[in-house]
Motif scaffolding. Structure first.
Motif, PDB file in Angstrom:
ATOM      1  N   PRO A 113       8.754 -10.008   2.299  1.00 44.48           N
ATOM      2  CA  PRO A 113       8.402  -8.805   1.648  1.00 44.48           C
ATOM      3  C   PRO A 113       6.936  -9.189   0.799  1.00 44.48           C
ATOM      4  N   ILE A 114       5.994  -8.266   0.868  1.00 45.74           N
ATOM      5  CA  ILE A 114       4.954  -8.427   0.198  1.00 45.74           C
ATOM      6  C   ILE A 114       4.513  -7.322  -0.858  1.00 45.74           C
ATOM      7  N   PRO A 115       5.033  -7.510  -1.958  1.00 46.90           N
ATOM      8  CA  PRO A 115       4.528  -6.367  -3.105  1.00 46.90           C
ATOM      9  C   PRO A 115       3.112  -6.543  -3.198  1.00 46.90           C
ATOM     10  N   CYS A 116       2.990  -4.903  -3.428  1.00 45.66           N
ATOM     11  CA  CYS A 116       1.313  -4.662  -3.678  1.00 45.66           C
ATOM     12  C   CYS A 116       1.508  -3.727  -4.628  1.00 45.66           C
ATOM     13  N   PRO A 117       1.543  -4.383  -5.999  1.00 43.15           N
ATOM     14  CA  PRO A 117       1.478  -3.394  -7.022  1.00 43.15           C
ATOM     15  C   PRO A 117       0.320  -2.678  -7.295  1.00 43.15           C
ATOM     16  N   ARG A 118       0.577  -1.525  -8.196  1.00 41.82           N
ATOM     17  CA  ARG A 118      -0.496  -0.632  -8.563  1.00 41.82           C
ATOM     18  C   ARG A 118      -1.449  -0.387  -7.478  1.00 41.82           C
TER      19      ARG A 118
ATOM     20  N   ASP B 277       8.727 -13.483  15.315  1.00 38.93           N
ATOM     21  CA  ASP B 277       8.300 -14.856  14.776  1.00 38.93           C
ATOM     22  C   ASP B 277       8.158 -14.524  13.108  1.00 38.93           C
ATOM     23  N   ALA B 278       7.356 -13.603  12.827  1.00 38.09           N
ATOM     24  CA  ALA B 278       7.246 -13.196  11.255  1.00 38.09           C
ATOM     25  C   ALA B 278       6.981 -11.782  11.264  1.00 38.09           C
ATOM     26  N   VAL B 279       7.777 -11.184  10.269  1.00 34.68           N
ATOM     27  CA  VAL B 279       7.468  -9.815   9.751  1.00 34.68           C
ATOM     28  C   VAL B 279       7.138  -9.540   8.216  1.00 34.68           C
ATOM     29  N   TYR B 280       5.894  -9.060   8.293  1.00 35.16           N
ATOM     30  CA  TYR B 280       5.496  -9.066   6.750  1.00 35.16           C
ATOM     31  C   TYR B 280       5.722  -7.338   6.378  1.00 35.16           C
ATOM     32  N   LEU B 281       6.207  -7.209   5.207  1.00 32.92           N
ATOM     33  CA  LEU B 281       6.672  -5.905   4.693  1.00 32.92           C
ATOM     34  C   LEU B 281       5.935  -5.577   3.637  1.00 32.92           C
ATOM     35  N   LEU B 282       4.765  -5.112   3.590  1.00 30.15           N
ATOM     36  CA  LEU B 282       4.029  -4.695   2.298  1.00 30.15           C
ATOM     37  C   LEU B 282       4.486  -3.534   1.766  1.00 30.15           C
ATOM     38  N   PHE B 283       4.765  -3.428   0.461  1.00 31.70           N
ATOM     39  CA  PHE B 283       5.325  -2.411  -0.241  1.00 31.70           C
ATOM     40  C   PHE B 283       4.755  -2.229  -1.807  1.00 31.70           C
ATOM     41  N   ASN B 284       4.961  -1.124  -2.321  1.00 30.83           N
ATOM     42  CA  ASN B 284       4.585  -1.011  -3.645  1.00 30.83           C
ATOM     43  C   ASN B 284       5.771  -1.046  -4.584  1.00 30.83           C
ATOM     44  N   PRO B 285       5.859  -2.175  -5.164  1.00 34.97           N
ATOM     45  CA  PRO B 285       7.313  -2.228  -6.095  1.00 34.97           C
ATOM     46  C   PRO B 285       7.578  -1.064  -6.969  1.00 34.97           C
ATOM     47  N   ALA B 286       6.575  -0.330  -7.506  1.00 36.21           N
ATOM     48  CA  ALA B 286       6.662   0.890  -8.328  1.00 36.21           C
ATOM     49  C   ALA B 286       7.388   2.010  -7.857  1.00 36.21           C
ATOM     50  N   ILE B 287       7.355   2.077  -6.494  1.00 38.91           N
ATOM     51  CA  ILE B 287       8.157   3.111  -5.644  1.00 38.91           C
ATOM     52  C   ILE B 287       9.441   2.511  -5.453  1.00 38.91           C
TER      53      ILE B 287
ATOM     54  N   GLU C 101      12.250   3.648  -3.776  1.00 34.44           N
ATOM     55  CA  GLU C 101      12.765   3.731  -2.204  1.00 34.44           C
ATOM     56  C   GLU C 101      12.106   2.581  -1.628  1.00 34.44           C
ATOM     57  N   ASP C 102      11.067   2.407  -1.811  1.00 30.66           N
ATOM     58  CA  ASP C 102      10.259   1.533  -0.732  1.00 30.66           C
ATOM     59  C   ASP C 102      10.639  -0.033  -1.103  1.00 30.66           C
ATOM     60  N   TYR C 103      10.722  -0.314  -2.618  1.00 30.64           N
ATOM     61  CA  TYR C 103      11.338  -1.578  -3.081  1.00 30.64           C
ATOM     62  C   TYR C 103      12.670  -1.842  -2.349  1.00 30.64           C
ATOM     63  N   MET C 104      13.602  -0.959  -2.373  1.00 28.20           N
ATOM     64  CA  MET C 104      14.734  -0.896  -2.024  1.00 28.20           C
ATOM     65  C   MET C 104      14.961  -1.091  -0.509  1.00 28.20           C
ATOM     66  N   HIS C 105      14.037  -0.530   0.175  1.00 28.17           N
ATOM     67  CA  HIS C 105      14.204  -0.642   1.667  1.00 28.17           C
ATOM     68  C   HIS C 105      13.640  -2.087   2.006  1.00 28.17           C
ATOM     69  N   ALA C 106      12.744  -2.559   1.370  1.00 29.87           N
ATOM     70  CA  ALA C 106      12.186  -3.757   1.706  1.00 29.87           C
ATOM     71  C   ALA C 106      13.015  -4.918   1.478  1.00 29.87           C
ATOM     72  N   SER C 107      14.168  -4.670   0.261  1.00 26.22           N
ATOM     73  CA  SER C 107      14.977  -5.766  -0.040  1.00 26.22           C
ATOM     74  C   SER C 107      15.947  -5.761   1.007  1.00 26.22           C
ATOM     75  N   LEU C 108      16.499  -5.014   1.943  1.00 26.94           N
ATOM     76  CA  LEU C 108      17.376  -4.775   3.066  1.00 26.94           C
ATOM     77  C   LEU C 108      17.003  -5.733   4.079  1.00 26.94           C
ATOM     78  N   PHE C 109      15.809  -6.151   4.372  1.00 28.73           N
ATOM     79  CA  PHE C 109      15.362  -7.088   5.444  1.00 28.73           C
ATOM     80  C   PHE C 109      15.394  -8.584   4.706  1.00 28.73           C
ATOM     81  N   SER C 110      16.231  -9.312   5.402  1.00 25.89           N
ATOM     82  CA  SER C 110      16.505 -10.888   4.954  1.00 25.89           C
ATOM     83  C   SER C 110      16.339 -11.454   6.089  1.00 25.89           C
ATOM     84  N   GLY C 111      16.292 -12.914   5.983  1.00 23.82           N
ATOM     85  CA  GLY C 111      15.989 -13.772   7.038  1.00 23.82           C
ATOM     86  C   GLY C 111      14.966 -14.280   6.602  1.00 23.82           C
ATOM     87  N   ASP C 112      14.732 -15.620   7.253  1.00 29.14           N
ATOM     88  CA  ASP C 112      13.551 -16.653   7.160  1.00 29.14           C
ATOM     89  C   ASP C 112      12.361 -15.973   7.676  1.00 29.14           C
TER      90      ASP C 112
END
Length: 316
Positions: A219-224, A192-202, A204-215
């Motif tokens: 992706p939920i960036p959690c900076p700092r 139904d929904a997939v919430y992908l929390l990641f630190n955009p400063a990392i 590898e984590d940013y790139m992995h999150a970008s591979l998930f697509s679809g409505d």
């Protein structure tokens, strides 16, 4: 013969037990809660049978034994020792080591759950995990169409053909991520929904999150928030509430970002903020931040920074 005290959680000290004894104790306690089943040599499935809401947690022995009570996170949620958990069921998929759940025995177990209509018995299903376990939560959510997934710092795959840029886990580079239950972004299509929390400063984590697509992928960036977002969310008291909202079907992007605002009252996060701004170049920002902190807490470091910022503003 196994010591009888291992079956009694009130007499056996899980915090000091060696891993072999700890695992036997957890197995026995799991049988009392519902069932505990070994999935090959390196995984276990522990069902805590409760109400019509199911929280599927992917966990590792190493992470559990770094916690306060040395028992699975899922148990705390369904036992009500964390916010709002009383009455839920929990299926804990436990990895005995870092496997990314790439094991035929795990695949066969989820196949069996699907064939038996196991997930159809629940009104609401939530998959949760962080890091390697976030990958597991996303990947195996395919077994429960309509589930909600919360995955923190999750990898999409460690297949070198698709993610050769992630060199953090060299021991897994030969593992097969191209067979069944392999590529996590493909496995979330029915969620139904997939919430992908990641630190955009990392990166590898940013790139992995970008591979998930679809409505349904959010992706939920959690900076700092550092390298261990899960630990920070627990420290802030936020994570149990997020899982509670997901279990009630109330979690969305807006409520998630509102919950993350708690970091504004979280000293470790505020220390990172202070480290990133300089009195010499941003005295007004330093003054605003440190004035806010010192009005709520006794924080000598922030008090000193406020004095320096005020002096810099006076000298300007």
């Amino acid at each position: 013969m196994q010591d009888d005290t291992l079956t009694n959680e009130h007499h056996f000290d899980l915090t000091t037990a060696k891993q072999y004894d700890w695992l036997h104790a957890i197995d026995d306690m799991g049988e009392e809660r519902g069932y505990c089943e070994n999935l090959g040599e390196h995984h276990s499935a522990i069902l805590s049978d409760g109400g019509p809401t199911l929280i599927v947690t992917f966990e590792t022995i190493d992470t559990i034994r770094k916690g306060a009570n040395h028992t699975p996170l899922g148990w705390s949620l369904v036992d009500g020792t964390e916010e709002g958990g009383t009455g839920w069921s929990n299926l804990c998929i436990l990895a005995h080591k870092e496997t990314w759940f790439r094991d035929d025995a795990v695949y066969a177990y989820f196949d069996r759950l699907v064939d038996d209509g196991f997930f159809d018995e629940y009104d609401q299903v939530v998959f949760y995990g962080a890091g390697m376990c976030g990958y597991g939560a996303a990947t195996f959510s395919v077994a429960a169409p309509g589930a909600t997934v919360i995955a923190i710092g999750a990898q999409a795959t460690l297949d070198t053909a698709r993610a050769g840029w992630d060199r953090r886990f060299p021991e897994m580079r030969r593992a097969n991520f191209s067979d069944r239950y392999g590529y996590a972004p493909d496995m979330i299509e029915a969620a139904d929904a997939v919430y992908l929390l990641f630190n955009p400063a990392i990166t590898e984590d940013y790139m992995h999150a970008s591979l998930f697509s679809g409505d349904n992928a959010h992706p939920i960036p959690c900076p700092r928030m550092g390298r261990y977002i899960e630990a920070e969310l627990w420290s802030m008291g936020v994570l149990p509430g997020l899982i509670t909202q997901a279990a009630k079907g109330e979690l969305d992007r807006i409520s998630l970002f509102q919950a993350l605002r708690a970091r504004r009252k979280h000293l470790p996060y505020l220390r990172v903020m202070l480290d990133r701004i300089s009195v010499s170049t941003h005295p007004k920002r330093v003054a605003a931040l440190t004035r806010y902190v010192t009005s709520h807490w006794s924080a000598p470091r922030f008090r000193r920074a406020l004095d320096q910022a005020n002096k810099a503003l006076e000298d300007a």
